[in-house]
Design an enzyme around this catalytic site. Structure first.
Site, PDB file in Angstrom:
ATOM      1  N   PHE A 236      35.573  67.036  -5.805  1.00 49.41           N
ATOM      2  CA  PHE A 236      35.524  67.441  -4.393  1.00 49.41           C
ATOM      3  C   PHE A 236      34.144  67.064  -3.839  1.00 49.41           C
ATOM      4  O   PHE A 236      33.353  67.911  -3.437  1.00 49.41           O
ATOM      5  CB  PHE A 236      35.788  68.945  -4.225  1.00 49.41           C
ATOM      6  CG  PHE A 236      37.047  69.426  -4.902  1.00 49.41           C
ATOM      7  CD1 PHE A 236      38.285  69.305  -4.260  1.00 49.41           C
ATOM      8  CD2 PHE A 236      37.010  69.979  -6.176  1.00 49.41           C
ATOM      9  CE1 PHE A 236      39.445  69.758  -4.874  1.00 49.41           C
ATOM     10  CE2 PHE A 236      38.168  70.433  -6.796  1.00 49.41           C
ATOM     11  CZ  PHE A 236      39.389  70.329  -6.147  1.00 49.41           C
ATOM     12  N   SER A 259      39.701  63.277  -2.131  1.00 46.27           N
ATOM     13  CA  SER A 259      40.959  62.742  -1.610  1.00 46.27           C
ATOM     14  C   SER A 259      40.716  61.874  -0.377  1.00 46.27           C
ATOM     15  O   SER A 259      41.571  61.087   0.010  1.00 46.27           O
ATOM     16  CB  SER A 259      41.916  63.879  -1.268  1.00 46.27           C
ATOM     17  OG  SER A 259      41.257  64.827  -0.464  1.00 46.27           O
ATOM     18  N   ALA A 286      39.249  57.838  -5.550  1.00 47.66           N
ATOM     19  CA  ALA A 286      39.985  58.453  -4.445  1.00 47.66           C
ATOM     20  C   ALA A 286      41.277  59.055  -4.971  1.00 47.66           C
ATOM     21  O   ALA A 286      42.038  58.388  -5.669  1.00 47.66           O
ATOM     22  CB  ALA A 286      40.298  57.406  -3.377  1.00 47.66           C
ATOM     23  N   ASP A 311      33.639  71.876  -6.604  1.00 49.33           N
ATOM     24  CA  ASP A 311      33.300  72.496  -5.315  1.00 49.33           C
ATOM     25  C   ASP A 311      34.452  72.294  -4.332  1.00 49.33           C
ATOM     26  O   ASP A 311      34.321  71.563  -3.358  1.00 49.33           O
ATOM     27  CB  ASP A 311      31.999  71.883  -4.776  1.00 49.33           C
ATOM     28  CG  ASP A 311      31.537  72.553  -3.496  1.00 49.33           C
ATOM     29  OD1 ASP A 311      31.940  73.705  -3.244  1.00 49.33           O
ATOM     30  OD2 ASP A 311      30.783  71.916  -2.739  1.00 49.33           O
ATOM     31  N   CYS A 351      34.632  78.937  -2.180  1.00 45.78           N
ATOM     32  CA  CYS A 351      34.120  79.327  -0.861  1.00 45.78           C
ATOM     33  C   CYS A 351      35.147  80.165  -0.104  1.00 45.78           C
ATOM     34  O   CYS A 351      35.065  80.318   1.111  1.00 45.78           O
ATOM     35  CB  CYS A 351      33.690  78.109  -0.058  1.00 45.78           C
ATOM     36  SG  CYS A 351      35.003  76.943   0.254  1.00 45.78           S
TER      37      CYS A 351
HETATM   38  N1  SAH Z   1      30.756  69.302  -2.724  1.00 47.72           N
HETATM   39  C1  SAH Z   1      30.646  68.902  -1.338  1.00 47.72           C
HETATM   40  C2  SAH Z   1      31.541  69.667  -0.402  1.00 47.72           C
HETATM   41  C3  SAH Z   1      33.001  69.646  -0.753  1.00 47.72           C
HETATM   42  S1  SAH Z   1      34.051  69.976   0.576  1.00 47.72           S
HETATM   43  C4  SAH Z   1      29.200  68.990  -0.909  1.00 47.72           C
HETATM   44  O1  SAH Z   1      28.322  69.366  -1.693  1.00 47.72           O
HETATM   45  O2  SAH Z   1      28.921  68.668   0.238  1.00 47.72           O
HETATM   46  C5  SAH Z   1      35.620  69.738  -0.134  1.00 47.72           C
HETATM   47  C6  SAH Z   1      36.032  68.291  -0.284  1.00 47.72           C
HETATM   48  O3  SAH Z   1      37.218  68.277  -1.081  1.00 47.72           O
HETATM   49  C7  SAH Z   1      36.399  67.565   0.983  1.00 47.72           C
HETATM   50  O4  SAH Z   1      35.624  66.384   1.072  1.00 47.72           O
HETATM   51  C8  SAH Z   1      37.896  67.196   0.851  1.00 47.72           C
HETATM   52  O5  SAH Z   1      38.194  65.899   1.339  1.00 47.72           O
HETATM   53  C9  SAH Z   1      38.093  67.258  -0.628  1.00 47.72           C
HETATM   54  N2  SAH Z   1      39.435  67.637  -1.114  1.00 47.72           N
HETATM   55  C10 SAH Z   1      40.215  68.650  -0.678  1.00 47.72           C
HETATM   56  N3  SAH Z   1      41.305  68.785  -1.469  1.00 47.72           N
HETATM   57  C11 SAH Z   1      41.198  67.833  -2.436  1.00 47.72           C
HETATM   58  C12 SAH Z   1      41.991  67.472  -3.566  1.00 47.72           C
HETATM   59  N4  SAH Z   1      43.113  68.146  -3.868  1.00 47.72           N
HETATM   60  N5  SAH Z   1      41.562  66.456  -4.350  1.00 47.72           N
HETATM   61  C13 SAH Z   1      40.411  65.792  -4.056  1.00 47.72           C
HETATM   62  N6  SAH Z   1      39.617  66.109  -3.019  1.00 47.72           N
HETATM   63  C14 SAH Z   1      40.005  67.101  -2.216  1.00 47.72           C
END
Ligand code: SAH
Length: 407
Positions: A236, A259, A286, A311, A351
């Site tokens: 994430f 994603s 991705a 995260d 969060c």
């Molecule tokens: N760690 C980051 C914040 C993460 S926000 C930082 O430090 O800034 C959450 C992210 O998860 C978003 O970019 C979103 O696109 C992604 N996301 C949400 N669901 C997901 C999934 N099932 N698989 C991969 N990415 C995902």
């Protein structure tokens, strides 16, 4: 001064007296029909004793959000005072000299329900979460611009909360001049591109600053103790901020999963900005974290890691979705534990405000049991200090994390 009085039901005054800023519809006996949503109202006990002053929205479950517990007018001096106090709180936070991205106003926690303001270098990003703040946002934007000396205020009011207030999303330039494209901010001396107009939420998650620093410290410790630079997974990833910190702290290689392809492109930009080669030091994948981690687990030759960051976005939007969301947290933590080398470090976050620290720890416990791994908690983490929590408002605490060592 004429005032509109919202009268509580008998015995519903205790939370108000104790400073909680929310009054739910169920606690209210009477709202004068003439009062308009968004208006300033006085709140009294059932027998008419004055308690506090706030703003009204009948459409919301939270029909009154309180602004003050003393009999002061809600005028320009009031808003100016609250904003000045919020800014002064940030000035009291240490270790910010190397950072120009931070939350200046954290809504209820700064005595300003519904208002969130982030600073990114010379720009402010404002989010109006409630009707009353939406009605006053131009005034508040002008005030913030004047008080901070920033160049422009951009609105990014796209939060789910607005729907409950009867508002649709709103965005655009509110005051001053806007940037012509993505801007650059500095956090802990590292550089990040932030797209204020199109990025997720307000463009960059400053609530993780302290935790990114902590994670970087563990990267350094790993390299030092193991005599080997850690291979890191940043799940994430969004802007790749954890990846940049990890490489800066001596990680050998970081894989980022998100994603969103745009997020991974932004992460690449940020790696380059800090002098790291996104093709050799890092890799962006991705796709869905759940699926990718599962595939890797099933593949004995697949990637394994020394350190993992989890995260995820907010999984629990409401109490109804709690069970499914907890399963989601458990799944990713289980998978991460299975992909960690012995002695590895897991930094795992939630969060979701509705999942408190004790419950989150239980989820990680469940994942450890199912993974059959021995897990030690080394540290409990929280949102960074520029996202303060008013003691009267425990709902303000939402981000929690654990740094675990996996044996
Ligand atoms: N760690 C980051 C914040 C993460 S926000 C930082 O430090 O800034 C959450 C992210 O998860 C978003 O970019 C979103 O696109 C992604 N996301 C949400 N669901 C997901 C999934 N099932 N698989 C991969 N990415 C995902």
């Amino acid at each position: 001064m004429t005032s509109t009085v919202v009268r509580l039901k008998p015995n519903r005054d205790k939370p108000v007296r104790q400073g909680h800023p929310w009054i739910f519809s169920g606690a209210i006996e009477h709202i004068p029909p003439a009062a308009a949503d968004g208006d300033i109202v006085d709140v009294t006990t059932a027998d008419g004793r004055w308690l506090a002053r706030g703003y009204l929205n009948r459409r919301s479950q939270i029909q009154v959000r309180l602004l003050t517990w003393v009999q002061e007018p809600i005028d320009e001096a009031f808003w100016r005072g609250r904003l000045a106090t919020a800014i002064a709180t940030r000035a009291a936070i240490p270790d910010m000299d190397d950072t120009n991205a931070l939350r200046l106003v954290n809504a209820e926690n700064d005595g300003l329900p519904g208002l969130t303001v982030d600073r990114f270098a010379d720009y402010l990003v404002l989010q109006a979460g409630t009707l009353a703040i939406d009605q006053r946002k131009q005034f508040l934007a002008d005030l913030m611009l004047e008080m901070t000396g920033c160049r422009g205020v951009i609105e990014r009011s796209e939060m789910a909360l607005r729907r409950q207030e009867g508002l649709s999303p709103a965005s655009g330039l509110l005051a001053g001049t806007g940037p012509t494209g993505p801007i650059e901010v500095v956090e802990s001396g590292l550089r990040f591109a932030v797209d204020l107009e199109h990025g997720q939420k307000t463009g960059f998650y400053t609530d993780q600053r302290q935790n990114r620093r902590r994670f970087a410290a563990y990267c350094r410790a790993y390299a030092h103790r193991a005599g080997r630079s850690p291979h890191v997974l940043n799940a994430f990833a969004y802007t790749g901020a954890f990846a940049v910190y990890a490489l800066n702290a001596g990680a050998a290689h970081v894989i980022s999963i998100d994603s969103s392809v745009e997020a991974l492109e932004l992460a690449e930009t940020n790696l380059r900005l800090n002098g790291f080669d996104p093709d050799t030091a890092a890799e962006g994948v991705a796709g869905d974290v759940f699926e990718i981690l599962r595939d890797w687990r099933e593949d004995p030759g697949g990637p394994r890691f020394d350190m993992i960051v989890l995260d995820p976005p907010k999984f629990v939007q409401s109490q109804q979705h709690m069970e499914r969301a907890l399963r989601g947290y458990k799944d990713i933590n289980l998978l991460a534990l299975q992909l960690l080398n012995p002695g590895g470090i897991l930094a795992t976050f939630s969060c979701s405000g509705l999942v408190d620290a004790a419950l989150f720890q239980k989820v990680v416990f469940g994942a450890a049991v199912d993974a059959g791994r021995t897990v030690q908690i080394l540290e409990w983490l929280r949102q960074s200090a520029d996202h303060p929590v008013a003691v009267t408002f425990p709902e303000g605490e939402y981000l929690k994390g654990l740094i675990c060592r996996v044996l």
